[in-house]
Design a protein around this motif. Sequence first.
Motif, short mmCIF file in Angstrom:
data_model
loop_
_atom_site.label_atom_id
_atom_site.label_comp_id
_atom_site.label_asym_id
_atom_site.label_seq_id
_atom_site.Cartn_x
_atom_site.Cartn_y
_atom_site.Cartn_z
N VAL A 19 0.84 -1.20 0.00
CA VAL A 19 0.00 0.00 0.00
C VAL A 19 0.88 1.25 0.00
N CYS A 20 1.93 1.23 0.77
CA CYS A 20 2.87 2.36 0.83
C CYS A 20 3.51 2.59 -0.55
N HIS A 23 0.89 3.81 -3.10
CA HIS A 23 0.56 5.20 -2.81
C HIS A 23 1.65 6.12 -3.35
#
Length: 132
Positions: A19-20, A23
Amino acid sequence: MKNVLNINLDKVAIGFSVVCAVHCLFLPIAILLFPAISSSILGSEDFHSLLLYFIIPSSLLALILGCNMHGKFYVYFYGIAGIGILLIASIFGHDYIGETGEIILTLIGTGVISYGHLKNQRLCMKKQSHLL
């Protein structure tokens, strides 16, 4: 049961890291397509710091449980190195090495952590198969 918990924690930690990375890679494109995102938490630089509150504990817990199970403590190195890289990217990245440098550091950090968790999972599964 402990092995299943550890493998699931490894998957959760990998998920937070992904997710990091996603993003970091797609936020500029998302802001171009949907400018309102920039006013939300997703468009904020603080989102990386928020993710670290999830990445660090889940990674440490999964690696501690796994290393205690399989006994290969060098796997800690991947977690500590990846977390360190992510902390550097989050704290110093944007101001000192620019947005591109921050993205590169974040991708390297998430890659190192994810590799450590994959290694941890394999070692746990190997250990469990030897116990059966």
